[in-house]
Design a protein around this motif. Structure first.
Motif, PDB file in Angstrom:
ATOM      1  N   ALA A 173       0.834  -1.201   0.000  1.00 21.35           N
ATOM      2  CA  ALA A 173       0.000   0.000   0.000  1.00 21.35           C
ATOM      3  C   ALA A 173       0.870   1.253   0.000  1.00 21.35           C
ATOM      4  CB  ALA A 173      -0.920  -0.005   1.222  1.00 21.35           C
ATOM      5  N   ALA A 174       0.572   2.180  -0.893  1.00 22.40           N
ATOM      6  CA  ALA A 174       1.343   3.422  -1.018  1.00 22.40           C
ATOM      7  C   ALA A 174       1.160   4.299   0.226  1.00 22.40           C
ATOM      8  CB  ALA A 174       0.900   4.181  -2.268  1.00 22.40           C
ATOM      9  N   PRO A 175       2.172   5.118   0.546  1.00 26.64           N
ATOM     10  CA  PRO A 175       2.102   5.966   1.750  1.00 26.64           C
ATOM     11  C   PRO A 175       0.867   6.847   1.822  1.00 26.64           C
ATOM     12  CG  PRO A 175       4.322   5.988   0.860  1.00 26.64           C
ATOM     13  CD  PRO A 175       3.468   5.246  -0.133  1.00 26.64           C
ATOM     14  N   ARG A 202      -2.566  11.088   4.214  1.00 24.51           N
ATOM     15  CA  ARG A 202      -2.774  11.991   3.088  1.00 24.51           C
ATOM     16  C   ARG A 202      -1.728  13.108   3.012  1.00 24.51           C
ATOM     17  NH1 ARG A 202      -5.707   8.164   2.559  1.00 24.51           N
ATOM     18  NH2 ARG A 202      -7.890   8.182   1.893  1.00 24.51           N
ATOM     19  N   ASN A 203      -0.891  13.246   4.053  1.00 27.00           N
ATOM     20  CA  ASN A 203       0.169  14.263   4.012  1.00 27.00           C
ATOM     21  C   ASN A 203       1.190  13.964   2.914  1.00 27.00           C
ATOM     22  OD1 ASN A 203      -0.833  15.805   6.152  1.00 27.00           O
ATOM     23  ND2 ASN A 203       0.185  14.539   7.683  1.00 27.00           N
ATOM     24  N   PHE A 204       1.229  12.731   2.454  1.00 27.91           N
ATOM     25  CA  PHE A 204       2.177  12.366   1.403  1.00 27.91           C
ATOM     26  C   PHE A 204       1.653  12.716   0.014  1.00 27.91           C
ATOM     27  CE2 PHE A 204       3.428   9.401   4.827  1.00 27.91           C
ATOM     28  CZ  PHE A 204       4.751   9.775   4.948  1.00 27.91           C
ATOM     29  N   GLY A 205       0.365  13.029  -0.091  1.00 28.68           N
ATOM     30  CA  GLY A 205      -0.210  13.371  -1.385  1.00 28.68           C
ATOM     31  C   GLY A 205      -1.579  12.744  -1.552  1.00 28.68           C
ATOM     32  N   GLY A 206      -2.218  13.081  -2.666  1.00 28.36           N
ATOM     33  CA  GLY A 206      -3.551  12.547  -2.926  1.00 28.36           C
ATOM     34  C   GLY A 206      -3.500  11.125  -3.465  1.00 28.36           C
ATOM     35  N   VAL A 207      -4.584  10.406  -3.277  1.00 29.98           N
ATOM     36  CA  VAL A 207      -4.706   9.041  -3.787  1.00 29.98           C
ATOM     37  C   VAL A 207      -5.057   9.098  -5.272  1.00 29.98           C
ATOM     38  CG1 VAL A 207      -5.996   6.885  -3.612  1.00 29.98           C
ATOM     39  CG2 VAL A 207      -5.405   8.162  -1.537  1.00 29.98           C
ATOM     40  N   SER A 208      -4.324   8.341  -6.084  1.00 34.49           N
ATOM     41  CA  SER A 208      -4.543   8.356  -7.528  1.00 34.49           C
ATOM     42  C   SER A 208      -4.028   7.048  -8.130  1.00 34.49           C
ATOM     43  CB  SER A 208      -3.788   9.537  -8.159  1.00 34.49           C
ATOM     44  OG  SER A 208      -2.382   9.314  -8.085  1.00 34.49           O
ATOM     45  N   GLN A 250       8.814   5.620  -5.044  1.00 36.25           N
ATOM     46  CA  GLN A 250       9.160   6.914  -4.465  1.00 36.25           C
ATOM     47  C   GLN A 250       8.043   7.353  -3.513  1.00 36.25           C
ATOM     48  OE1 GLN A 250      12.221   8.833  -5.002  1.00 36.25           O
ATOM     49  NE2 GLN A 250      12.615   6.677  -5.463  1.00 36.25           N
ATOM     50  N   THR A 251       8.429   7.973  -2.422  1.00 38.03           N
ATOM     51  CA  THR A 251       7.490   8.285  -1.342  1.00 38.03           C
ATOM     52  C   THR A 251       6.339   9.174  -1.786  1.00 38.03           C
ATOM     53  OG1 THR A 251       9.316   8.100   0.227  1.00 38.03           O
ATOM     54  CG2 THR A 251       7.309   9.192   1.011  1.00 38.03           C
ATOM     55  N   PHE A 252       6.639  10.189  -2.595  1.00 34.60           N
ATOM     56  CA  PHE A 252       5.605  11.130  -3.031  1.00 34.60           C
ATOM     57  C   PHE A 252       5.102  10.748  -4.423  1.00 34.60           C
ATOM     58  CE2 PHE A 252       8.329  13.399  -0.028  1.00 34.60           C
ATOM     59  CZ  PHE A 252       7.388  13.786   0.916  1.00 34.60           C
ATOM     60  N   PRO A 253       3.779  10.685  -4.603  1.00 39.42           N
ATOM     61  CA  PRO A 253       3.186  10.235  -5.872  1.00 39.42           C
ATOM     62  C   PRO A 253       3.726  10.952  -7.104  1.00 39.42           C
ATOM     63  CG  PRO A 253       1.489  10.470  -4.203  1.00 39.42           C
ATOM     64  CD  PRO A 253       2.740  11.025  -3.602  1.00 39.42           C
ATOM     65  N   ASN A 254       3.963  12.252  -7.006  1.00 35.80           N
ATOM     66  CA  ASN A 254       4.413  13.018  -8.174  1.00 35.80           C
ATOM     67  C   ASN A 254       5.796  12.589  -8.659  1.00 35.80           C
ATOM     68  OD1 ASN A 254       2.074  14.509  -8.288  1.00 35.80           O
ATOM     69  ND2 ASN A 254       2.904  16.262  -7.149  1.00 35.80           N
TER      70      ASN A 254
END
Length: 303
Positions: A172-174, A179-185, A259-263
């Motif tokens: 499971a992604a962070p 949600r501090n790591f980014g939005g779910v996508s 990578q920790t952040f989705p972007n």
């Protein structure tokens, strides 16, 4: 159809899968547990997979919803799930997948995910990509299965809202648990794919609670240090130059995906490209900032 439910293929929290026959052709019949919620996982699976048609997505042949009984009928995958070929090799099967096999399987899964993310009229986010949910046919062509946790969204929606965390521990992604790591996508699926890719190379689960040293507990950190040092990625096996290149390519792609952040993660289209370009074109990604939570996300059933 199921010969009185005598040939069980597997069992998990969502139900039991049996081998059966439909018009003299082998099929897999998934009988969902009656005690599981309001049937959301059944609705998710039917709604998602009936919208798909791709060589790397398992085919739903039919379903039944009568009273409290719910069943899904899938094409039968003779080689079972990917996990039995990458953990404890040889314990359940005498077949060893070559590095070329693993590379082709990795590309096939990537193509299947790319299709779910951008090839359908409605984007499908799987949310449970892991070796157990990748099935292999006679020719070891991979097929994505188990859409019980899937979510449908419009293709133009980049971020989706979710009221609950979903997925399997270690995949499971962070952003699914914080949600501090980014939005779910769709990038959440990319993360899970990356973890699976690392496991395919390492031949072990990405979290090893029995590791003798803390540095070995979380596999992505361990493999990243070996990649930096140019050390063997599979100390337990002998690899020639071509096999070593395949392993390193898969590791680099996997590390980009987690990578920790989705972007910072690539799209699945970019992943396919990275799996095919020359090694000289691949850049070493930054080291992942954190490990996956061990108990933050409820583990999904292995159905």
């Amino acid at each position: 159809m199921t010969n009185s439910f005598k040939d069980k293929l597997g069992q998990g929290g969502f139900g039991v899968v049996y081998k059966g026959k439909l018009n003299d052709c082998p099929v897999a019949v998934k009988i969902l547990s009656r005690s599981k919620g309001n049937g959301e996982e059944f609705i998710n699976e039917v709604a998602s997979i009936t919208r798909t048609s791709h060589v790397n997505v398992v085919t739903l042949l039919g379903f039944c919803f009568e009273g409290g009984e719910k069943a899904l009928i899938y094409e039968f995958m003779s080689n079972g799930s990917l996990d039995k070929f990458i953990y404890d090799k040889g314990s359940e099967t005498n077949v060893y997948l070559s590095w070329d096999n693993l590379h082709q399987i990795a590309k096939g899964i990537a193509c299947g995910l790319e299709y779910l993310h951008k090839g359908c009229t409605t984007r499908i986010l799987h949310f449970d990509i892991k070796p157990h949910n990748i099935l292999l046919d006679d020719n070891f062509c991979p097929k994505i299965s188990d859409f019980g946790l899937a979510k449908l969204c419009l293709r133009k929606e980049s971020i989706i809202s979710m009221s609950d965390a979903r997925g399997t521990m270690g995949y499971a992604a962070p952003e699914l648990w914080n949600r501090n790591f980014g939005g779910v996508s769709y990038k959440s699926d990319v993360y899970s794919y990356g973890m699976m890719l690392l496991e395919m190379v390492g031949g072990r689960k990405n979290i090893n609670p029995d590791a003798s040293r803390t540095s070995e507990l979380y596999f992505p950190h361990w493999v990243y240090s070996r990649l930096e040092l140019g050390s063997d990625l599979r100390p337990d096996g002998i690899m020639d130059t071509e096999e070593d290149e395949i392993a390193r390519r898969m590791i680099i792609v996997g590390l980009w995906c987690i990578q920790t952040f989705p972007n910072d993660r690539p799209t699945m289209s970019k992943v396919i490209e990275m799996l095919e370009v020359s090694m000289n074109s691949l850049k070493i990604p930054p080291k992942p900032l954190l490990s996956s939570p061990i108990r933050s996300v409820p583990e999904s059933p292995k159905s």
